[in-house]
Design a protein around this motif. Sequence first.
Motif, PDB file in Angstrom:
ATOM      1  N   ARG A   1     -51.851   7.776  10.047  1.00  0.00           N
ATOM      2  CA  ARG A   1     -52.231   7.065   8.814  1.00  0.00           C
ATOM      3  C   ARG A   1     -52.891   8.032   7.854  1.00  0.00           C
ATOM      4  O   ARG A   1     -53.667   8.877   8.238  1.00  0.00           O
TER       5      ARG A   1
ATOM      6  N   SER B   1     -54.111   8.396   3.409  1.00  0.00           N
ATOM      7  CA  SER B   1     -54.233   7.708   2.127  1.00  0.00           C
ATOM      8  C   SER B   1     -53.023   8.038   1.269  1.00  0.00           C
ATOM      9  O   SER B   1     -52.670   9.207   1.111  1.00  0.00           O
TER      10      SER B   1
ATOM     11  N   ARG C   1     -51.420   7.556  -2.552  1.00  0.00           N
ATOM     12  CA  ARG C   1     -51.863   7.246  -3.917  1.00  0.00           C
ATOM     13  C   ARG C   1     -50.732   7.224  -4.931  1.00  0.00           C
ATOM     14  O   ARG C   1     -50.961   7.032  -6.116  1.00  0.00           O
TER      15      ARG C   1
ATOM     16  N   TRP D   1     -57.766   3.184   0.368  1.00  0.00           N
ATOM     17  CA  TRP D   1     -59.032   2.452   0.319  1.00  0.00           C
ATOM     18  C   TRP D   1     -59.775   2.953  -0.915  1.00  0.00           C
ATOM     19  O   TRP D   1     -60.090   4.141  -0.998  1.00  0.00           O
TER      20      TRP D   1
ATOM     21  N   GLY E   1     -63.106   2.889  -2.866  1.00  0.00           N
ATOM     22  CA  GLY E   1     -64.517   2.520  -2.779  1.00  0.00           C
ATOM     23  C   GLY E   1     -65.250   2.760  -4.094  1.00  0.00           C
ATOM     24  O   GLY E   1     -66.276   2.140  -4.369  1.00  0.00           O
ATOM     25  N   GLU E   2     -64.687   3.636  -4.900  1.00  0.00           N
ATOM     26  CA  GLU E   2     -65.324   4.013  -6.175  1.00  0.00           C
ATOM     27  C   GLU E   2     -65.592   2.784  -7.042  1.00  0.00           C
ATOM     28  O   GLU E   2     -66.568   2.733  -7.806  1.00  0.00           O
TER      29      GLU E   2
ATOM     30  N   ARG F   1     -53.989  17.509   6.034  1.00  0.00           N
ATOM     31  CA  ARG F   1     -55.129  16.607   6.215  1.00  0.00           C
ATOM     32  C   ARG F   1     -56.156  17.309   7.081  1.00  0.00           C
ATOM     33  O   ARG F   1     -55.825  17.841   8.127  1.00  0.00           O
TER      34      ARG F   1
ATOM     35  N   ARG G   1     -59.680  17.579   9.250  1.00  0.00           N
ATOM     36  CA  ARG G   1     -60.667  16.858  10.040  1.00  0.00           C
ATOM     37  C   ARG G   1     -61.570  17.847  10.755  1.00  0.00           C
ATOM     38  O   ARG G   1     -61.131  18.952  11.111  1.00  0.00           O
TER      39      ARG G   1
HETATM   40  C1  LIG Z   1     -65.514   4.038   2.109  1.00  0.00           C
HETATM   41  C2  LIG Z   1     -64.331   4.785   1.552  1.00  0.00           C
HETATM   42  C3  LIG Z   1     -64.186   4.896   0.182  1.00  0.00           C
HETATM   43  C4  LIG Z   1     -63.087   5.555  -0.363  1.00  0.00           C
HETATM   44  N1  LIG Z   1     -62.931   5.578  -1.717  1.00  0.00           N
HETATM   45  C5  LIG Z   1     -61.859   6.169  -2.264  1.00  0.00           C
HETATM   46  C6  LIG Z   1     -61.654   6.122  -3.665  1.00  0.00           C
HETATM   47  O1  LIG Z   1     -62.422   5.519  -4.416  1.00  0.00           O
HETATM   48  N2  LIG Z   1     -60.561   6.743  -4.179  1.00  0.00           N
HETATM   49  C7  LIG Z   1     -59.667   7.385  -3.367  1.00  0.00           C
HETATM   50  O2  LIG Z   1     -58.685   7.930  -3.897  1.00  0.00           O
HETATM   51  N3  LIG Z   1     -59.809   7.443  -2.017  1.00  0.00           N
HETATM   52  C8  LIG Z   1     -60.885   6.847  -1.446  1.00  0.00           C
HETATM   53  N4  LIG Z   1     -61.045   6.836  -0.090  1.00  0.00           N
HETATM   54  C9  LIG Z   1     -60.057   7.511   0.761  1.00  0.00           C
HETATM   55  C10 LIG Z   1     -60.603   8.864   1.283  1.00  0.00           C
HETATM   56  O3  LIG Z   1     -60.620   9.796   0.236  1.00  0.00           O
HETATM   57  C11 LIG Z   1     -59.700   9.327   2.434  1.00  0.00           C
HETATM   58  O4  LIG Z   1     -59.695   8.385   3.460  1.00  0.00           O
HETATM   59  C12 LIG Z   1     -60.179  10.678   3.008  1.00  0.00           C
HETATM   60  O5  LIG Z   1     -60.096  11.683   2.045  1.00  0.00           O
HETATM   61  C13 LIG Z   1     -59.356  11.109   4.224  1.00  0.00           C
HETATM   62  O6  LIG Z   1     -57.986  11.175   3.891  1.00  0.00           O
HETATM   63  P1  LIG Z   1     -56.878  10.319   4.661  1.00  0.00           P
HETATM   64  O7  LIG Z   1     -57.214   8.826   4.461  1.00  0.00           O
HETATM   65  O8  LIG Z   1     -55.580  10.679   4.001  1.00  0.00           O
HETATM   66  O9  LIG Z   1     -56.911  10.691   6.109  1.00  0.00           O
HETATM   67  C14 LIG Z   1     -62.123   6.165   0.484  1.00  0.00           C
HETATM   68  C15 LIG Z   1     -62.269   6.044   1.862  1.00  0.00           C
HETATM   69  C16 LIG Z   1     -63.334   5.351   2.394  1.00  0.00           C
HETATM   70  C17 LIG Z   1     -63.437   5.174   3.901  1.00  0.00           C
END
Ligand SMILES: Cc1cc2nc3c(=O)[nH]c(=O)nc-3n(C[C@H](O)[C@H](O)[C@H](O)COP(=O)(O)O)c2cc1C
Length: 175
Positions: free
Chosen positions: A15, A17, A19, A120, A122-123, A163, A165
Amino acid sequence: MESKTNDLLNLIKSRRSVRNFVYKKIDNQTIKEIVDCGRWAPSGQNSQPWKVCIVSHPTVKRLIAENSKYGEIIESAYLNFVVFLDLERGYDRVKDILAMGAFIQNMLLAAHAKGLGAVWIGEILKSKEKINQIFKFSPERFELMAVLAVGLIDESLEMKKERKRRTLDEFTDWF
Ligand SMILES: Cc1cc2nc3c(=O)[nH]c(=O)nc-3n(C[C@H](O)[C@H](O)[C@H](O)COP(=O)(O)O)c2cc1C
């Protein structure tokens, strides 16, 4: 059994993110299945303190998008799950929020399992009062936790980025 376990572990680890989306309808059955996976998340005292607005209407998406610097992502995704904590169902601030995290992660994994992309956001929490107003939700009852933008992955734009970690050793101690 072994291969089913591996499938699940691979799903969790793959999994990421997403966009960049291609605008294409996601059917209601798929949407319901994603939320249904959220429904099975653990919660303290089984309080299930979640509330979700499922948004695909362009006008509503626009209203939400206006409140985030990630508005373009929100608008370009076919679907947004606007996830609230139902404060009337909650019983302990930390535990309620942890349950919401489990709920959200279950939905992200379900979207991934369905071959969809999701992120996700969160912003947008900085504008939580304004998001409540869109849905006419009282802040005493519902608190915004996240917006999940979900859509078909635009593979041409979603380059397989590296990615990163931390290693296990960095954050584990064995006793
Ligand atoms: C609490 C939380 C808030 C997040 N807010 C944003 C956000 O506002 N914009 C965004 O593009 N990604 C956001 N993310 C995604 C993270 O940037 C992303 O999960 C992290 O960089 C790891 O990348 P991956 O999900 O591809 O493994 C958020 C993730 C979490 C858990």
